[in-house]
Design an enzyme around this catalytic site. Sequence first.
Site, PDB file in Angstrom:
ATOM      1  N   LYS A  43       0.694  -1.425   0.003  1.00 31.80           N
ATOM      2  CA  LYS A  43       0.071  -0.299  -0.096  1.00 31.80           C
ATOM      3  C   LYS A  43       0.920   1.342  -0.088  1.00 31.80           C
ATOM      4  O   LYS A  43       2.134   1.217   0.360  1.00 31.80           O
ATOM      5  CB  LYS A  43      -0.989  -0.079   1.314  1.00 31.80           C
ATOM      6  CG  LYS A  43      -0.145   0.155   2.562  1.00 31.80           C
ATOM      7  CD  LYS A  43      -1.079  -0.250   3.809  1.00 31.80           C
ATOM      8  CE  LYS A  43      -0.247  -0.260   5.143  1.00 31.80           C
ATOM      9  NZ  LYS A  43      -1.311  -0.850   6.098  1.00 31.80           N
ATOM     10  N   TYR A  66      12.751  31.700   5.268  1.00 31.49           N
ATOM     11  CA  TYR A  66      11.499  32.237   5.577  1.00 31.49           C
ATOM     12  C   TYR A  66      11.354  32.554   7.008  1.00 31.49           C
ATOM     13  O   TYR A  66      11.685  31.838   7.789  1.00 31.49           O
ATOM     14  CB  TYR A  66      10.303  31.414   5.196  1.00 31.49           C
ATOM     15  CG  TYR A  66      10.112  31.447   3.511  1.00 31.49           C
ATOM     16  CD1 TYR A  66      10.147  32.518   2.846  1.00 31.49           C
ATOM     17  CD2 TYR A  66       9.792  30.057   2.890  1.00 31.49           C
ATOM     18  CE1 TYR A  66       9.918  32.410   1.517  1.00 31.49           C
ATOM     19  CE2 TYR A  66       9.591  30.007   1.564  1.00 31.49           C
ATOM     20  CZ  TYR A  66       9.666  31.088   0.823  1.00 31.49           C
ATOM     21  OH  TYR A  66       9.373  30.992  -0.736  1.00 31.49           O
ATOM     22  N   ARG A  86     -10.694  -0.263  14.621  1.00 28.39           N
ATOM     23  CA  ARG A  86     -10.352   0.551  13.091  1.00 28.39           C
ATOM     24  C   ARG A  86     -11.252  -0.087  11.968  1.00 28.39           C
ATOM     25  O   ARG A  86     -12.389   0.673  11.854  1.00 28.39           O
ATOM     26  CB  ARG A  86      -9.083   0.483  12.759  1.00 28.39           C
ATOM     27  CG  ARG A  86      -8.476   1.353  11.765  1.00 28.39           C
ATOM     28  CD  ARG A  86      -7.038   1.478  11.394  1.00 28.39           C
ATOM     29  NE  ARG A  86      -6.651   0.323  10.807  1.00 28.39           N
ATOM     30  CZ  ARG A  86      -5.162   0.082  10.295  1.00 28.39           C
ATOM     31  NH1 ARG A  86      -4.365   1.159  10.446  1.00 28.39           N
ATOM     32  NH2 ARG A  86      -4.895  -0.887   9.690  1.00 28.39           N
ATOM     33  N   MET A 100       9.048  24.973   0.764  1.00 23.81           N
ATOM     34  CA  MET A 100       8.321  23.868   0.061  1.00 23.81           C
ATOM     35  C   MET A 100       9.152  23.081  -0.796  1.00 23.81           C
ATOM     36  O   MET A 100       9.149  21.909  -0.974  1.00 23.81           O
ATOM     37  CB  MET A 100       7.227  24.507  -1.057  1.00 23.81           C
ATOM     38  CG  MET A 100       6.312  23.774  -1.743  1.00 23.81           C
ATOM     39  SD  MET A 100       5.291  24.356  -3.038  1.00 23.81           S
ATOM     40  CE  MET A 100       4.534  25.596  -1.889  1.00 23.81           C
TER      41      MET A 100
HETATM   42  C1  PLP Z   1      -0.389  -1.852   7.000  1.00 19.83           C
HETATM   43  C2  PLP Z   1      -0.833  -3.123   7.410  1.00 19.83           C
HETATM   44  C3  PLP Z   1       0.245  -4.187   7.691  1.00 19.83           C
HETATM   45  C4  PLP Z   1       1.473  -4.127   7.635  1.00 19.83           C
HETATM   46  O1  PLP Z   1       1.983  -3.742   8.948  1.00 19.83           O
HETATM   47  P1  PLP Z   1       3.501  -3.601   9.012  1.00 19.83           P
HETATM   48  O2  PLP Z   1       3.699  -3.124  10.384  1.00 19.83           O
HETATM   49  O3  PLP Z   1       3.998  -2.673   8.105  1.00 19.83           O
HETATM   50  O4  PLP Z   1       4.193  -4.844   8.936  1.00 19.83           O
HETATM   51  C5  PLP Z   1      -0.694  -5.322   7.955  1.00 19.83           C
HETATM   52  N1  PLP Z   1      -2.010  -5.518   8.065  1.00 19.83           N
HETATM   53  C6  PLP Z   1      -2.869  -4.398   7.726  1.00 19.83           C
HETATM   54  C7  PLP Z   1      -4.155  -4.776   8.046  1.00 19.83           C
HETATM   55  C8  PLP Z   1      -2.305  -3.293   7.606  1.00 19.83           C
HETATM   56  O5  PLP Z   1      -3.334  -2.298   7.256  1.00 19.83           O
END
Ligand code: PLP
Length: 365
Positions: free
Chosen positions: A35, A261, A133, A310
């Site tokens: 991701k 800045y 979550r 920036m």
């Molecule tokens: C991002 C994520 C992971 C990976 O976690 P790491 O700590 O980077 O290994 C695994 N499972 C879910 C559901 C995640 O959102």
Amino acid sequence: MSHTVLELDLNALSHNYDYLRSKLEPDVKMLGVVKAYAYGSASVAVAKKLEEKGIDYLAVAYTAEGVALREAGIKTPILVLHPQIENFDQIIKHQLEPSIYSFRVLKAFTEIAEAQGLKAYPIHIKFNTGLNRLGFKDVNEKDILEQLHATEALKVKSLFSHLAASEDPNERTFTLQQIETFENNAKHMIAGLGYTPMLHQSNTSAIINYPQAQFDMVRSGIGLYGYGNTQEEDLKLKPVATLKTVISQIHDIAIGETVGYNRAHTAAKLGRSATLPIGHADGISRAYGKGRGYVMINGKKAPIIGNVCMDMIMVDVTKIDCEEGDEVIIFGKGASAVALSARIKSIPYELITAVSQRIERKIIE
Ligand SMILES: *Cc1c(COP(=O)(O)O)cnc(C)c1O
């Protein structure tokens, strides 16, 4: 070209993959989390390398990330961790596999799968075991099973959950409770399904700290990119991404002159500043300004002075033997992302995923 590059060492990725695999029981599968552009690196290059290494599964957060991988020719099954209902046609079109995290989402996906006449489309049922979550929480599994038995369109490929604090030894009791809750969810689901989907709960730190929770598969993100959430593990892993830039210009700064800045830095002594072509639009948070962050130049720490702009930062090179055009390392090989991110009470996850898309990715193998 700004001459700022993110170098991606795929041999390091390969090393990290082999190391994490070595922690698993032989028949446990591995899912690579790619991701957020593979944690800020380059998702296609990383996914291709992991596919070549024989990874069993990939995961992305959002549907569009999975579509991009399919369009680049990635064939490995892809779990979409956080799909939205309006993406379900894209999910199906690209053979992506949704995480089903609520009755609302289950109902919507069932409807579209049935409307398209699908049979046994792979889905993954997510349980909330304490992270609060995403996922079914305090659910009667019978209610999920009833929905699943009412359709031919879906097949549960896996049951999964996510840990809240697998890296934290002080939260061991809580984590063990999460594992137990998940085992209970899974037991009831398997009893009612009539077949046995894969189970998975572990992220990188759980691979290290909870070998009893490997189940059928583990999901690793940060570990693959070279960070293990402890000093000991960091030593065994290799950072994949190294963020590098160059010195564009050096200025002599007289006592009392200011830099940047808002005139946020005033020189207390005669010195030298170096201007670098990277700024907050590239992922160097403004929080690193005013001496909190630093970069490495010829093996020495050069503190960021004044405010982060920036597109640029200015660093103090008064005590560093360097000239215009010299290489600068922000994080990666030769500059710890752990140490730098700690300067603003952050973590490597945030620092490495923040590298903007305008920075060139250079693959080295
Ligand atoms: C991002 C994520 C992971 C990976 O976690 P790491 O700590 O980077 O290994 C695994 N499972 C879910 C559901 C995640 O959102």
